[in-house]
Design a protein around this motif. Structure first.
Motif, PDB file in Angstrom:
ATOM      1  N   THR A 130      -1.492   9.018  17.189  1.00  0.00           N
ATOM      2  CA  THR A 130      -2.225   8.921  15.236  1.00  0.00           C
ATOM      3  C   THR A 130      -3.439   8.923  14.921  1.00  0.00           C
ATOM      4  O   THR A 130      -3.673   7.424  14.622  1.00  0.00           O
ATOM      5  N   SER A 186      -6.952   8.749  12.602  1.00  0.00           N
ATOM      6  CA  SER A 186      -7.185   8.425  11.567  1.00  0.00           C
ATOM      7  C   SER A 186      -8.853   9.205  11.798  1.00  0.00           C
ATOM      8  O   SER A 186      -9.488  10.147  12.283  1.00  0.00           O
ATOM      9  N   ILE A 232      -5.265   9.752   7.044  1.00  0.00           N
ATOM     10  CA  ILE A 232      -4.541  10.175   8.107  1.00  0.00           C
ATOM     11  C   ILE A 232      -4.155  10.874   8.583  1.00  0.00           C
ATOM     12  O   ILE A 232      -4.621  12.223   7.854  1.00  0.00           O
ATOM     13  N   ALA A 281       1.250   5.617   9.622  1.00  0.00           N
ATOM     14  CA  ALA A 281       0.761   5.213   7.717  1.00  0.00           C
ATOM     15  C   ALA A 281       2.359   4.688   7.402  1.00  0.00           C
ATOM     16  O   ALA A 281       2.980   5.330   7.431  1.00  0.00           O
ATOM     17  N   THR A 341       4.918   8.071   6.745  1.00  0.00           N
ATOM     18  CA  THR A 341       5.371   9.248   7.555  1.00  0.00           C
ATOM     19  C   THR A 341       7.202   9.340   7.824  1.00  0.00           C
ATOM     20  O   THR A 341       6.838  10.601   7.838  1.00  0.00           O
ATOM     21  N   GLU A 359       7.410   0.568   9.801  1.00  0.00           N
ATOM     22  CA  GLU A 359       5.610   0.176   9.311  1.00  0.00           C
ATOM     23  C   GLU A 359       4.818   0.156   9.210  1.00  0.00           C
ATOM     24  O   GLU A 359       3.628  -0.569   9.986  1.00  0.00           O
ATOM     25  N   ILE A 406       1.671  -2.009  11.568  1.00  0.00           N
ATOM     26  CA  ILE A 406      -0.026  -1.417  11.557  1.00  0.00           C
ATOM     27  C   ILE A 406      -0.101  -3.446  11.160  1.00  0.00           C
ATOM     28  O   ILE A 406      -1.255  -3.756  11.063  1.00  0.00           O
ATOM     29  N   ASP A 434      -5.987   1.250  12.955  1.00  0.00           N
ATOM     30  CA  ASP A 434      -5.187   1.142  12.165  1.00  0.00           C
ATOM     31  C   ASP A 434      -5.170   0.419  10.778  1.00  0.00           C
ATOM     32  O   ASP A 434      -4.034   0.445  10.335  1.00  0.00           O
ATOM     33  N   PHE A 442      -4.967   2.991   7.932  1.00  0.00           N
ATOM     34  CA  PHE A 442      -3.264   3.245   7.360  1.00  0.00           C
ATOM     35  C   PHE A 442      -3.062   2.328   6.573  1.00  0.00           C
ATOM     36  O   PHE A 442      -1.868   3.076   5.630  1.00  0.00           O
ATOM     37  N   SER A 443      -3.916   1.380   6.532  1.00  0.00           N
ATOM     38  CA  SER A 443      -3.026   0.600   5.000  1.00  0.00           C
ATOM     39  C   SER A 443      -4.106   0.565   4.245  1.00  0.00           C
ATOM     40  O   SER A 443      -3.936   1.010   3.105  1.00  0.00           O
ATOM     41  N   GLU A 478      -6.310   3.123   3.608  1.00  0.00           N
ATOM     42  CA  GLU A 478      -6.068   4.483   2.867  1.00  0.00           C
ATOM     43  C   GLU A 478      -5.470   4.533   1.060  1.00  0.00           C
ATOM     44  O   GLU A 478      -5.861   4.978   0.687  1.00  0.00           O
ATOM     45  N   SER A 530      -4.767   0.880  -0.480  1.00  0.00           N
ATOM     46  CA  SER A 530      -4.654  -0.495  -0.368  1.00  0.00           C
ATOM     47  C   SER A 530      -5.123  -0.624  -1.462  1.00  0.00           C
ATOM     48  O   SER A 530      -5.393   0.326  -2.237  1.00  0.00           O
TER      49      SER A 530
END
Length: 424
Positions: A92, A94, A100, A129, A132, A208, A212, A269, A272-273, A275, A277
């Motif tokens: 997975t 980014s 993501i 993320a 998902t 999730e 992360i 990872d 994932f936050s 993106e 935030s």
């Protein structure tokens, strides 16, 4: 889905470092397993009874599973529908612009859409993320009309096991399950009940986020001593002595030592936050600290040695983590590229990875500088330090952010460390 409609209990889609040990562990507990991967070389190794990568105890486990014939292999994702439970363990990543990349997951879903049936459970095991798992549930509902949590079950059961510790931690770490709908968590808990670990039911988003942010915590935790190391260089202080002052007999200490902080999970990872935030840039700053360590060490060497052009430089370690063969997203490769841009003559030694490298003696012979990029246990031995002192240039600079030999110096000289009596 009735037993007569299935050929296996569980299918694991993706037989990498997350999926293969999981598939083998299911099979070792008597479950009928389908392993799915599109990497022909990896499938060939498994069919021959060879682990394609290092994982403590996994080779013996693979040999038991092969002997028991409890796992079959396939290159086709659609074949996973022959099992009641389908666990997706695909990568997975980014995109470079903090977005993501869902392509592998969507591709697997598209391959499964036409063959999913009532009673199937679909488990996301890889790090994803927030949102998902709900996306996957919505995708199945949109394209097949399934009532999620009643007809088909969807959940996130995040992988949280450290490399090299799978067989230990699969039975001890709490298994988090975030199910969509009324009964998804219950259905997936039935599968993971094959292990002894306690099961913790929660929502998909909380599962999730828990995964992360565990990685973000570690990424940030290690960025602090790395930034401190850079500050100490600026002010003429010794980072290891400052860390000792922070931690010694102080109940609110606990700062770690510096080092190369990387690896495929920690490096990606945070995105994932980031993106979406509420504090954009905060975690990017953490990333910039960790990513700048190779350049900081190179510049520190240049301040002490001058130009590196034409000088022989050895790099010890290619893996991102001690005593593993995993090179994914290792900062050692970044260090090597930076050294090559300085026109240094670079040699590399790593006793664990599959990438060909020189022997220790070949790598350090005549070296003007040696960078310890990975703190493998072999490098922490006094014998290694003795080899360096014997074969490297007499004034060879040893760059060791890990403090492998206990000399408490990022930039030192092998002869100096031996004279101090350091090393194991």
């Amino acid at each position: 889905m009735s037993d007569s409609q299935t050929t296996a209990d569980v299918a694991v889609v993706g037989l990498g470092r997350v999926g293969l040990p999981l598939a083998l562990s299911f099979a070792d507990r008597g479950l009928r397993v389908i392993g799915v991967d599109n990497d022909a070389e990896r499938l060939g190794a498994v069919r021959e009874g060879r682990m394609p990568f290092q994982e403590t105890g996994a080779q013996a486990l693979l040999e038991r599973v092969v002997a028991a014939r409890t796992m079959t292999l396939s290159e086709l994702v659609a074949d996973a529908a022959g099992a009641r439970h389908i666990v997706i363990t695909l990568g997975t990543p980014s995109f470079s612009h903090i977005e993501i990349d869902m392509r592998d997951i969507r591709s697997a879903l598209d391959d499964l859409l036409g063959v999913l049936a009532h009673g199937h459970s679909l488990v996301l095991r890889s790090t994803v993320a927030p949102g998902t798992t709900e996306f996957v549930a919505g995708y199945l509902n949109k394209h097949r009309g399934f009532e999620i949590g009643e007809e088909v079950f969807v959940a996130h059961a995040p992988e949280r096991i450290a490399a090299g510790r799978f067989l230990e931690e699969i039975d001890t770490l709490p298994c988090i399950i975030g199910g969509v709908g009324a009964r998804s968590g219950e259905a997936v808990a039935e599968l993971f009940g094959a292990f002894r670990a306690p099961i913790v039911q929660t929502t998909p988003a909380q599962a999730e986020l828990a995964k992360i942010w565990a990685n973000i915590l570690r990424y940030t935790h290690f960025a602090l001593p790395n930034l401190l190391m850079m500050d100490c260089e600026r002010y003429g202080a010794n980072v290891f002595e400052v860390i000792d002052l922070i931690n010694r007999d102080y109940p609110r200490g606990g700062i770690a030592k510096p080092g190369f902080t990387a690896g495929t999970c920690l490096r990606k990872d945070f995105a994932f936050s980031e993106e979406r935030s509420a504090a954009p840039g905060m975690l990017l700053a953490v990333s910039r600290v960790n990513e700048s360590v190779p350049l900081f060490l190179l510049e520190g060497a240049k301040r002490r040695l001058g130009s590196l052009s034409g000088r022989r430089v050895a790099v010890l370690g290619l893996a991102f983590k001690a005593d593993t063969d995993d090179e994914r997203d290792s900062l050692a490769h970044k260090l090597i590229r930076l050294l090559e841009r300085e026109l240094a003559d670079v040699t590399v030694h790593d006793p664990h990875v599959t990438t060909p490298s020189a022997t220790l003696a070949e790598a350090v012979a005549g070296a003007d500088a040696i960078f310890v990029a990975t703190n493998h246990s072999e490098f922490r031995e006094r014998e290694t330090l003795s080899t360096i002192a014997e074969l490297a240039a007499s004034d060879c600079l040893l760059v060791d952010p890990w403090d492998c030999w206990g000399g408490a110096q990022v930039f030192a000289y092998a002869s100096e460390l031996l004279a101090l009596g350091v090393g194991r």
